[in-house]
Design a protein around this motif. Structure first.
Motif, PDB file in Angstrom:
ATOM      1  N   LEU A 302       0.877  -1.153  -0.161  1.00  0.00           N
ATOM      2  CA  LEU A 302       0.104  -0.050   0.034  1.00  0.00           C
ATOM      3  C   LEU A 302       0.810   1.202   0.095  1.00  0.00           C
ATOM      4  O   LEU A 302       0.688   2.153  -0.676  1.00  0.00           O
ATOM      5  CB  LEU A 302      -0.909   0.145   1.333  1.00  0.00           C
ATOM      6  N   TYR A 303       1.958   1.480   1.020  1.00  0.00           N
ATOM      7  CA  TYR A 303       2.689   2.547   1.010  1.00  0.00           C
ATOM      8  C   TYR A 303       3.518   2.674  -0.298  1.00  0.00           C
ATOM      9  O   TYR A 303       3.690   3.887  -0.879  1.00  0.00           O
ATOM     10  CB  TYR A 303       3.613   2.193   2.351  1.00  0.00           C
ATOM     11  N   ALA A 304       4.081   1.566  -0.507  1.00  0.00           N
ATOM     12  CA  ALA A 304       5.277   1.501  -1.702  1.00  0.00           C
ATOM     13  C   ALA A 304       4.073   2.116  -3.025  1.00  0.00           C
ATOM     14  O   ALA A 304       4.856   3.017  -4.067  1.00  0.00           O
ATOM     15  CB  ALA A 304       5.466   0.501  -2.183  1.00  0.00           C
ATOM     16  N   ASP A 305       2.772   1.744  -3.200  1.00  0.00           N
ATOM     17  CA  ASP A 305       2.072   2.186  -4.254  1.00  0.00           C
ATOM     18  C   ASP A 305       1.839   3.876  -4.394  1.00  0.00           C
ATOM     19  O   ASP A 305       1.989   4.430  -5.126  1.00  0.00           O
ATOM     20  CB  ASP A 305       0.536   1.401  -3.918  1.00  0.00           C
ATOM     21  N   VAL A 306       1.745   4.232  -2.900  1.00  0.00           N
ATOM     22  CA  VAL A 306       1.434   5.667  -2.818  1.00  0.00           C
ATOM     23  C   VAL A 306       2.824   6.384  -3.177  1.00  0.00           C
ATOM     24  O   VAL A 306       2.728   7.276  -4.052  1.00  0.00           O
ATOM     25  CB  VAL A 306       1.072   6.167  -1.432  1.00  0.00           C
ATOM     26  N   ILE A 307       3.874   6.000  -2.790  1.00  0.00           N
ATOM     27  CA  ILE A 307       5.173   6.506  -2.985  1.00  0.00           C
ATOM     28  C   ILE A 307       5.407   6.555  -4.299  1.00  0.00           C
ATOM     29  O   ILE A 307       5.804   7.324  -5.042  1.00  0.00           O
ATOM     30  CB  ILE A 307       6.325   5.777  -2.208  1.00  0.00           C
ATOM     31  N   ALA A 308       5.380   5.587  -5.402  1.00  0.00           N
ATOM     32  CA  ALA A 308       5.250   5.357  -6.514  1.00  0.00           C
ATOM     33  C   ALA A 308       4.670   6.352  -7.402  1.00  0.00           C
ATOM     34  O   ALA A 308       5.195   6.984  -8.525  1.00  0.00           O
ATOM     35  CB  ALA A 308       5.061   4.094  -7.096  1.00  0.00           C
ATOM     36  N   LYS A 309       3.353   6.887  -6.935  1.00  0.00           N
ATOM     37  CA  LYS A 309       2.538   7.780  -7.678  1.00  0.00           C
ATOM     38  C   LYS A 309       2.828   9.096  -7.339  1.00  0.00           C
ATOM     39  O   LYS A 309       2.048  10.085  -7.761  1.00  0.00           O
ATOM     40  CB  LYS A 309       1.259   7.368  -7.619  1.00  0.00           C
ATOM     41  N   SER A 310       3.716   9.389  -6.158  1.00  0.00           N
ATOM     42  CA  SER A 310       4.231  10.847  -5.782  1.00  0.00           C
ATOM     43  C   SER A 310       5.023  11.610  -6.679  1.00  0.00           C
ATOM     44  O   SER A 310       6.164  10.943  -7.267  1.00  0.00           O
ATOM     45  CB  SER A 310       4.708  10.654  -4.160  1.00  0.00           C
ATOM     46  N   LYS A 311       4.849  13.007  -6.588  1.00  0.00           N
ATOM     47  CA  LYS A 311       5.974  13.649  -7.134  1.00  0.00           C
ATOM     48  C   LYS A 311       6.969  14.183  -6.223  1.00  0.00           C
ATOM     49  O   LYS A 311       8.028  14.517  -6.478  1.00  0.00           O
ATOM     50  CB  LYS A 311       5.466  15.025  -7.870  1.00  0.00           C
ATOM     51  N   LEU A 312       6.707  14.274  -4.792  1.00  0.00           N
ATOM     52  CA  LEU A 312       7.609  14.666  -3.859  1.00  0.00           C
ATOM     53  C   LEU A 312       7.377  13.634  -2.803  1.00  0.00           C
ATOM     54  O   LEU A 312       6.282  13.545  -2.310  1.00  0.00           O
ATOM     55  CB  LEU A 312       7.370  16.155  -3.391  1.00  0.00           C
ATOM     56  N   VAL A 313       8.518  13.202  -2.148  1.00  0.00           N
ATOM     57  CA  VAL A 313       8.274  12.302  -1.005  1.00  0.00           C
ATOM     58  C   VAL A 313       9.463  12.691  -0.125  1.00  0.00           C
ATOM     59  O   VAL A 313      10.671  12.880  -0.174  1.00  0.00           O
ATOM     60  CB  VAL A 313       8.720  10.768  -1.252  1.00  0.00           C
TER      61      VAL A 313
END
Ligand SMILES: Nc1ncnc2c1ncn2[C@@H]1O[C@H](COP(=O)(O)OP(=O)(O)O)[C@@H](O)[C@H]1O
Ligand SMILES: O=C(OP(=O)(O)O)[C@H](O)COP(=O)(O)O
Length: 393
Positions: A302-313
């Motif tokens: 779940l977290y990896a998926d959100v991170i993959a779609k982010s422009k800034l982490v």
């Protein structure tokens, strides 16, 4: 940045007092990680190439105003000299006539490292007399010690009131990157907060709820959130007096439109050790006599998926006890997701930086801050005294 940098002032032929953060890990007198020294090379080279006399100052450890032989900066001077490919004069004191005499002998472009500034009681007290004694050594003050910028000490803050005071290139880079994240983030902006205690991360969670599109919670602090919602958390780490606070975070996130995610499954163990028995359980099945030590595989995904779609982490704090093999997978998965995302990734120093190193992913992050406590305070929205004291543009 609205503060002057070393690029905005004349440095040629000047004696320049540069506060660096050479607070590096040492084992038996050997530096085990020289990142903080390497990161100051651009500023030091900038100054030497322009014919400044460079006087470096740093703290090392917490000697509390006493001379502690093991905390002399001699190994840092040797390492710096290797990295620069030129001699570095090492002073045995940080103020006084002997040091002034050594400085008087420097040629343009030479480098001298003062002794540990925390050998003096006045350093941490921000004693104006000590600040004045530092200032007497130089014509210009450059603060490149981002890692110590949250400290109002004589060599980080006090001295700036006695000399023209500007930022170094590392300080400028850190403030630019972290400042952009907080003031004009590319979206979706995902913040990840882990680590052990809620109490240490209250202010940063509060500030990030206002700023981030997604807030991923992991590590020991998740269990306080889970318990507040009525889940059994077994023997997991908890701050019982912060239960209401975590509920208010959930409410505030909803109001602000921040997607605050908590673990959906957990790696529980029967011991804080490498040979513990472990099992993966959903959050509503944590056994009463076990302890949660890591996020589970569903949460990792779940977290990896959100991170993959982010422009800034922006990531601060591990997802589990990554120092132990049975509990490292959550932190590793987040580090891998940060390394793999197209978005810009910022690691907020401390244990998250150590984790990125451990998994050999550090060079795939866009920015790893040299300051743990400093980057945390910055992300909390606090002003850093070592920056505030610098001259405005
Ligand atoms: N579930 C957990 N239970 C106990 N300790 C944890 C848990 N998850 C992470 N930790 C510990 O938290 C520590 C880091 O916490 P903290 O200092 O807050 O992080 P950071 O230095 O990144 O800000 C690590 O040593 C890690 O082992
Ligand atoms: O290593 C440091 O802090 P950090 O581990 O929070 O980055 C800085 O050099 C500040 O040191 P201090 O916390 O003794 O003032």
């Amino acid at each position: 940045m609205n503060k002057k940098s070393v690029r905005d002032v004349e440095v040629s032929g000047k004696k320049v007092f540069v506060r660096v953060d050479f607070n590096v890990p040492l084992e038996n007198g050997h530096i085990t990680d020289d990142t903080r020294i390497r990161e100051t090379l651009p500023t030091i080279r900038y100054l030497t190439e322009r014919g400044a006399k460079v006087i470096l100052a740093s703290h090392l450890g917490r000697p509390k105003g006493q001379v502690v032989e093991e905390l002399r900066l001699t190994p840092a001077a040797a390492r710096l000299s290797e990295l620069l490919g030129r001699p570095v004069v090492k002073a045995d004191e940080a103020i006084g006539d002997a040091v002034k005499a050594q400085i008087a002998k420097l040629n343009d472009g030479d480098v001298l490292l003062l002794e540990n500034v925390r050998f003096y009681e006045g350093e941490e007290k921000n004693d104006p007399e000590l600040a004045q004694a530092f200032a007497e050594l130089a014509d210009l003050y450059v603060n490149d010690a981002f890692g110590a910028a949250h400290r109002a000490h004589a060599s980080t803050e006090g001295i700036a009131h006695h000399l023209p005071a500007v930022s170094g290139l590392l300080m400028e880079k850190e403030l630019d990157v972290l400042g952009k994240a907080l003031h004009s983030p590319e979206r979706p902006f995902t913040a990840i907060v882990g680590g052990s205690k809620v109490k240490d991360k209250i202010a940063v969670i509060e500030n990030l709820i206002n700023l981030a599109d997604n807030l991923l919670i992991g590590g020991g602090l998740s269990y306080t959130f889970l318990k507040a919602q009525g889940y059994e958390i077994g023997k997991s780490l908890v701050d019982n007096d912060k239960l209401d606070l975590t509920l208010s975070f959930l409410k505030k996130a909803k109001e602000k439109g921040c997607n605050l995610l908590l673990p959906v499954d957990i790696v529980v163990g029967d011991a804080f050790s490498n040979d513990a028995n472990t099992k993966i359980v959903p959050i509503n099945e944590i056994p009463a006599d076990w302890e949660g030590f890591d996020i589970g595989p569903k949460t990792r995904e779940l977290y990896a998926d959100v991170i993959a779609k982010s422009k800034l982490v922006v990531w601060n704090g591990p997802m589990g006890v990554f120092e132990l093999d049975p509990y490292l997978n959550g932190t590793k998965a987040v580090a891998e997701a940060c390394a793999g995302t197209e978005g810009y990734t910022v690691i907020g120093g401390g244990d998250s930086a150590a984790a990125a190193e451990k998994f050999h992913l550090a060079d795939r992050m866009d920015h790893i801050s040299t300051g743990g406590g400093a980057s945390l305070e910055f992300m909390e929205g606090k002003a850093l005294p070592g920056v505030v004291a610098l001259n405005d543009r």
